[in-house]
Design an enzyme around this catalytic site. Structure first.
Site, PDB file in Angstrom:
ATOM      1  N   LEU A 136       0.824  -1.211   0.000  1.00 38.48           N
ATOM      2  CA  LEU A 136       0.000   0.000   0.000  1.00 38.48           C
ATOM      3  C   LEU A 136       0.855   1.258   0.000  1.00 38.48           C
ATOM      4  CD1 LEU A 136      -2.690  -1.051   2.654  1.00 38.48           C
ATOM      5  CD2 LEU A 136      -2.657  -1.486   0.184  1.00 38.48           C
ATOM      6  N   ASP A 183      12.681   2.990  11.154  1.00 36.91           N
ATOM      7  CA  ASP A 183      11.827   2.202  12.043  1.00 36.91           C
ATOM      8  C   ASP A 183      10.858   3.205  12.662  1.00 36.91           C
ATOM      9  OD1 ASP A 183      10.623   0.940  14.186  1.00 36.91           O
ATOM     10  OD2 ASP A 183      12.462   0.085  14.991  1.00 36.91           O
ATOM     11  N   VAL A 184       9.574   3.101  12.307  1.00 33.18           N
ATOM     12  CA  VAL A 184       8.622   4.136  12.731  1.00 33.18           C
ATOM     13  C   VAL A 184       8.432   4.200  14.239  1.00 33.18           C
ATOM     14  CG1 VAL A 184       7.371   4.260  10.542  1.00 33.18           C
ATOM     15  CG2 VAL A 184       6.646   2.608  12.300  1.00 33.18           C
ATOM     16  N   TYR A 211      -3.323  -7.192  16.844  1.00 40.41           N
ATOM     17  CA  TYR A 211      -3.456  -6.391  15.627  1.00 40.41           C
ATOM     18  C   TYR A 211      -4.680  -5.477  15.707  1.00 40.41           C
ATOM     19  CZ  TYR A 211      -3.509  -5.378  10.604  1.00 40.41           C
ATOM     20  OH  TYR A 211      -3.482  -4.745   9.386  1.00 40.41           O
TER      21      TYR A 211
END
Length: 257
Positions: A17, A57-58, A161
């Protein structure tokens, strides 16, 4: 908002995405910073679309700061951030052997999907707020986050999740209200079952995807990354859409499993 001539940050922009979104924004005339852990793929895509790659790395504050600074350093006004970085996980709260969900994996999913999204949101918004307004409304920019139907209709085994994506959904409206003061809109996309590299290739993969698509009312197929990217672009360009969570799912409502 006109995307031509601006700079944009896309986390997770090296695949799926995020890649489709990076390409869509570049086609609209934006200079795109791809923030991702996959350096080889990220650098190749950035070169292809005339953008910039920053290994990110967010969940790491300093690394996100560096990616945001790269967007500022392009010289084009930094006005857009799209968060697509994330990881999946599937474990029941208590498994069939009576073992509880391990805490470390739960924390990891929250750290990347929820805190990582918040990192990109808050650090990007602070820089976007420094730009000059683009119109008489005082608009300076726009942010789009990625949640999931799992954040609304979580299935068996998706507690980690679903928690992370539910958190992204929950931050949407307060973020939009907070950032109204600086002219930044915030929206979230909640995808259903979209076709990404996670499903692999080959005959077995195609059969699996057909089973996934079976309960989708219409169109009876998986959604595409390109459709996601077009929706993200619309949310960035249409300023009066603000504080919304938009499903892209073919009218699917997720069953328990």
């Amino acid at each position: 908002m006109d995307l031509n001539g601006i700079s944009a940050l896309v986390s997770g922009g090296a695949s799926g995405l995020g890649e489709a979104t990076a390409r869509e924004l570049a086609s609209a005339g934006a200079t795109v910073v791809i923030a991702d852990l996959n350096a080889e793929r990220g650098e190749a895509i950035a070169k292809e679309i005339g953008g910039v790659f920053v290994a990110t790395d967010v969940s790491d504050e300093e690394q996100v700061k560096a990616a945001v600074q790269a967007a500022v350093d392009t010289g084009a006004p930094f006005r857009v951030a799209v968060s697509c970085a994330g990881i999946g996980w599937a474990t029941r709260t208590v498994d069939k052997f009576g073992n509880p969900h391990d805490l470390a994996s739960y924390q990891k999913v929250i750290q990347v999907n929820l805190i990582g999204t918040f990192n990109v949101l808050r650090l990007s918004a602070a820089e976007i707020a420094k730009t000059e307004p683009v119109n008489e409304d005082g608009e300076r920019g726009s942010i789009v986050n990625t949640a999931s139907l799992a954040g609304i209709e979580g299935q068996i085994g998706q507690i980690a999740y679903s928690s992370s994506k539910g958190g992204v959904i929950g931050m949407t409206l307060p973020a939009a209200r907070d950032l109204a003061a600086v002219g930044v809109t915030v929206n979230t996309i909640a995808p259903g079952i979209l076709e990404t590299p996670i499903y692999g290739e080959g005959e077995a993969s195609e059969q699996f995807k057909q089973r996934l698509a079976a309960p989708v009312p219409f169109p009876k197929r998986l959604g595409t990354a390109a459709e996601f990217a077009k929706l993200a672009r619309t949310l960035l360009e249409v300023s009066y859409i603000n504080g919304e969570v938009v499903r892209i799912d073919g009218a699917l409502r997720m069953p328990p499993k």
